[in-house]
Design a protein around this motif. Sequence first.
Motif, mmCIF file in Angstrom:
data_model
loop_
_atom_site.group_PDB
_atom_site.id
_atom_site.type_symbol
_atom_site.label_atom_id
_atom_site.label_comp_id
_atom_site.label_asym_id
_atom_site.label_seq_id
_atom_site.Cartn_x
_atom_site.Cartn_y
_atom_site.Cartn_z
ATOM 1 N N LEU A 68 0.757 -1.201 -0.185
ATOM 2 C CA LEU A 68 -0.039 -0.129 -0.197
ATOM 3 C C LEU A 68 0.777 1.072 0.048
ATOM 4 O O LEU A 68 0.425 2.232 -0.468
ATOM 5 C CB LEU A 68 -0.856 0.027 1.195
ATOM 6 C CG LEU A 68 -2.159 0.914 1.223
ATOM 7 C CD1 LEU A 68 -2.941 0.742 0.030
ATOM 8 C CD2 LEU A 68 -2.830 0.644 2.553
ATOM 9 N N THR A 69 1.861 1.318 0.770
ATOM 10 C CA THR A 69 2.999 2.321 0.743
ATOM 11 C C THR A 69 3.236 2.528 -0.643
ATOM 12 O O THR A 69 3.325 3.893 -1.008
ATOM 13 C CB THR A 69 4.027 2.048 1.723
ATOM 14 O OG1 THR A 69 3.727 1.833 2.916
ATOM 15 C CG2 THR A 69 4.961 3.396 1.787
ATOM 16 N N THR A 70 3.886 1.605 -1.431
ATOM 17 C CA THR A 70 4.342 1.627 -2.702
ATOM 18 C C THR A 70 3.219 2.445 -3.610
ATOM 19 O O THR A 70 3.484 3.096 -4.531
ATOM 20 C CB THR A 70 4.894 0.449 -3.320
ATOM 21 O OG1 THR A 70 6.051 -0.143 -2.447
ATOM 22 C CG2 THR A 70 5.431 0.610 -4.807
ATOM 23 N N ALA A 71 2.117 1.768 -3.385
ATOM 24 C CA ALA A 71 0.815 2.442 -4.215
ATOM 25 C C ALA A 71 0.656 3.749 -4.082
ATOM 26 O O ALA A 71 0.418 4.585 -4.970
ATOM 27 C CB ALA A 71 -0.291 1.708 -3.914
ATOM 28 N N TYR A 72 0.891 4.335 -2.666
ATOM 29 C CA TYR A 72 0.532 5.879 -2.393
ATOM 30 C C TYR A 72 1.752 6.593 -3.280
ATOM 31 O O TYR A 72 1.437 7.688 -3.967
ATOM 32 C CB TYR A 72 0.856 6.014 -0.996
ATOM 33 C CG TYR A 72 -0.348 5.589 -0.367
ATOM 34 C CD1 TYR A 72 -1.722 5.891 -0.476
ATOM 35 C CD2 TYR A 72 -0.310 5.041 1.171
ATOM 36 C CE1 TYR A 72 -2.848 5.511 0.203
ATOM 37 C CE2 TYR A 72 -1.322 4.882 1.849
ATOM 38 C CZ TYR A 72 -2.620 4.892 1.443
ATOM 39 O OH TYR A 72 -3.786 4.621 2.082
ATOM 40 N N LYS A 73 2.878 6.188 -3.292
ATOM 41 C CA LYS A 73 4.013 6.559 -3.870
ATOM 42 C C LYS A 73 3.718 6.819 -5.536
ATOM 43 O O LYS A 73 4.068 7.827 -6.211
ATOM 44 C CB LYS A 73 5.268 5.870 -3.600
ATOM 45 C CG LYS A 73 5.753 6.277 -2.257
ATOM 46 C CD LYS A 73 7.014 5.416 -1.963
ATOM 47 C CE LYS A 73 7.338 5.415 -0.689
ATOM 48 N NZ LYS A 73 8.937 4.794 -0.110
ATOM 49 N N ASP B 186 3.034 15.242 -0.051
ATOM 50 C CA ASP B 186 2.250 16.311 -0.118
ATOM 51 C C ASP B 186 0.873 15.879 -0.426
ATOM 52 O O ASP B 186 -0.272 16.772 -0.293
ATOM 53 C CB ASP B 186 2.754 16.946 -1.275
ATOM 54 C CG ASP B 186 4.018 17.717 -1.057
ATOM 55 O OD1 ASP B 186 4.384 18.058 -0.190
ATOM 56 O OD2 ASP B 186 4.821 17.860 -2.162
ATOM 57 N N LEU B 187 0.681 14.562 -0.074
ATOM 58 C CA LEU B 187 -0.955 14.271 -0.439
ATOM 59 C C LEU B 187 -1.583 14.805 0.957
ATOM 60 O O LEU B 187 -1.240 14.552 2.067
ATOM 61 C CB LEU B 187 -0.915 12.636 -0.495
ATOM 62 C CG LEU B 187 -0.381 12.048 -1.635
ATOM 63 C CD1 LEU B 187 -0.429 10.471 -1.212
ATOM 64 C CD2 LEU B 187 -1.179 12.446 -2.818
ATOM 65 N N THR B 188 -2.791 15.057 0.677
ATOM 66 C CA THR B 188 -4.001 15.571 1.793
ATOM 67 C C THR B 188 -4.404 14.302 2.439
ATOM 68 O O THR B 188 -4.392 13.281 1.766
ATOM 69 C CB THR B 188 -4.850 16.600 1.142
ATOM 70 O OG1 THR B 188 -5.665 15.744 0.275
ATOM 71 C CG2 THR B 188 -4.317 17.793 0.272
ATOM 72 N N GLU B 189 -4.948 14.495 3.469
ATOM 73 C CA GLU B 189 -5.740 13.269 4.097
ATOM 74 C C GLU B 189 -6.978 13.039 3.446
ATOM 75 O O GLU B 189 -7.027 11.541 3.115
ATOM 76 C CB GLU B 189 -6.136 13.801 5.435
ATOM 77 C CG GLU B 189 -6.747 12.917 6.231
ATOM 78 C CD GLU B 189 -7.399 13.048 7.588
ATOM 79 O OE1 GLU B 189 -7.994 12.363 8.453
ATOM 80 O OE2 GLU B 189 -7.021 14.219 8.180
ATOM 81 N N ASN B 190 -7.359 13.635 2.773
ATOM 82 C CA ASN B 190 -8.461 13.623 1.707
ATOM 83 C C ASN B 190 -8.037 12.639 0.728
ATOM 84 O O ASN B 190 -8.590 11.600 0.162
ATOM 85 C CB ASN B 190 -9.367 14.545 1.409
ATOM 86 C CG ASN B 190 -10.410 14.290 0.368
ATOM 87 O OD1 ASN B 190 -11.283 13.486 0.798
ATOM 88 N ND2 ASN B 190 -10.496 14.746 -0.735
#
Length: 810
Positions: free
Chosen positions: A524-529, A542-546
């Motif tokens: 999941l961490t890689t997916a966010y990146k 820099d991703l917002t919580e939303n």
Amino acid sequence: MQNNSYNAKVSNEILEKFSNLIKILDDESNSIPSIAKRAFNFKGRKSENIALKVLDYISTPESKICDPFMGSGSFVFASSMLGRETVGIELDNYTYNVIKTLHSKIDYDKLELMFQEIKSEIFNDVMYLYKTHCCGEVNYIKTLYFDPVSQEYFNPQPHREIVDGKNVKLYYKCPVCEDTSKTFSTEDEQKLSEVNSLDTSRFPDHELITNSRINITSSTGADRYDRNFSNRNKYALLLIQDKISSLPDCIEKDFIQHALVSALTLSKITQYGSSSDILYHVIQNKAQDMNVWYLFESKYNNMVAYNKYYCEQSPDKETLLSFANIMNGDYSTILSQPKFNQYFDVIYTDPPYTDQVPYLERNQLYRDWLFNFSDKNQFQLSKQMLDEEIVVTNAPSRREKDIKNYYESIDKMFSIFSKIIKTNGTVAFTLNLGKKKFFETFSKFIDFARKNGFEYIYRIDLAKNDPTLRKQSAWRDTLSTEMLIFFIKLDEDKAYWYKDDRNIELELGKLIYNQILKNNGITLTTAYKEVSRKILNKQVEDLTENEINRIRGLISEQFIIDPRTSMIYVDPDKLYLSIEDNTTLFNKLYDIVPILINNLLEKWGSFTLDDLYFEISSKVCNGDPNILAQILEDPSREKYIVNLIENYCNTDEKSSYTRKTRVSASPTEDAIDISMLDGYSFENVLKDLLTSEGFINVIRIGGAGDRGVDLRAKKINPQTGELEGYIFQAKRWIGNVGGEPIQRLHSMMVQYSAEIQHAICITTSDYTEHGKREAKSTGVEIVNGEELIERLNTAFPGKYYHGLLDFHNN
């Protein structure tokens, strides 16, 4: 109610509500009241009766309804008949004015006095232009048939309207021969010469906006207003117009004016037996020229009948305008007023159809007459109107109105609709898109709708006049017919994620899918990146919580997340539309078909192949027929589907399928076919089976994060007396199960060996050789369809059967 398994945006309850509309419309044909067609010319009228039933079903007495492209007013007045608060908007000043006039409250006595005044003063003058004789008795020409290109009146080319060479239809039946027609005579030729010398210089002869698609071309001269009018009819029209112009201004005068304008359609030289659809075609042969007074008086009487009929339909028995606020202008300007923000519950309209009907150009015949003789300010065809029209046209003077501009306008339309309609409000469209354009244009409508916060939910074929066939919505050629299409305004948290014109949800799905295949799963961490860098163009920090929540939510919807390791995997049972290749999609779709067949049989008792394609397109392919067309591009795939249907169904002479009666395969009539169960129901059957076989703590864990494990249970090992853990994967498949699901079960068993000692894969089909080898090497137990039905019959005699066993054996 549980959300449907094909569309996470819309609940089953909503889908079921709209699917029931077919029953509501079962006894309603898609017809237009003849009283409306006779009153005035309009291309593309829609059925008021269908609109009445639909609006009555999807709205309440308190609902506010809007038709931003009002046209002939069918939907506005259907809504008004129900007493709904209604707003109708029409850009075309001619169409708006004729609709408003014909629905106004009229003083019939005053109207009739004014009409009779016209008749008493000019009837004889007009009829003189058409004077003739039959059997020595004075009569008048009602219709003259001739060949314009050769100016042949005595022996025109034959057609069905000319009987025994008689090419003149009479205004009155001849009192001598009692005939209503005669042959063209030398007297008629002399009259023609006489009327051709009359001064008609005041008749409009200006240039029109050319558009070859509606026959306004310079090569034929049809770009001149007067091109298709005979001199006799020009003079007659001017006589009547002059008298109308002398009347005092009032709504009754406007009413009579529109009767004359409506008569213009057939006051031109037209094709014999012509309808009112073709306005600008220059006829070479087999033409007709009709008596203008006859046309004028007929239109007047038809309009009076129209007005009385619709006043009677009004809840107050006076005028439907008491309930409808109709406005002339650009819909976007009007609806951008703050008072309309989140104002409407339903938008029901007939949106502009690419290049099918360029209304402003088509209505030049009517509007230009009113501009010349009635009101230059009110009936001007302004540049602003031309700029505001949503249309594709080949008019040389409007080259900016191309398909790109059209799609931009449709995008803007949905953006405006999103602002003026309430959450969970309905947008209903009638669409009649051309065959070649249908897939692309309909797909665009769906894309723009989703971009602006809507979701497609249902469509009904309105083109079939036989209501029993209405649910048959074919996926190929017949999808070009008239359709009623529904969208719903989503809650903000359900709306699709778009960035400019990019569908972030689709891009995210493609990116994660490809990364999983490349790396055999990703964290999941890689997916966010990956998503932040490659799609959102920002660093992950820099991703917002939303944004983080949305990314995780979308991944959970589309993939499997292992809750312990946060690893993401492809869901083998999910169709990754626009991502997977067509062969993979078809194989997965094939496994779903029995469920859809069962749904159709339970709902309707029978279905056609088109019904099944409709169900697939609506529920599996997100309503986009283009996706289904691509999946079934190989003709052999349709053959597979037909063969599968015939396994479950009998067919009749109308190509309808009904459920086969099972004679010996099942001991009971209400036995359940496990091959037609959806995944949830199939897992529940297995849960009951395992419980009956001595397993305890049997729980369903299918869904996001299950990594292919659908059930968990425990059972005492009789040899050791220890309670051991089991995991199960349930595959209600048609195709044989390969090695990948086996590998996944084994991986879970190894990873959690302290808790899980056994892994079992259960399918309604069988296993490939690779699947069998993997099971043998990994120690995963496998159960095929034959073994499963045997165990079910042992546990629950006569309750279940397997409809695909014979199919596979064949």
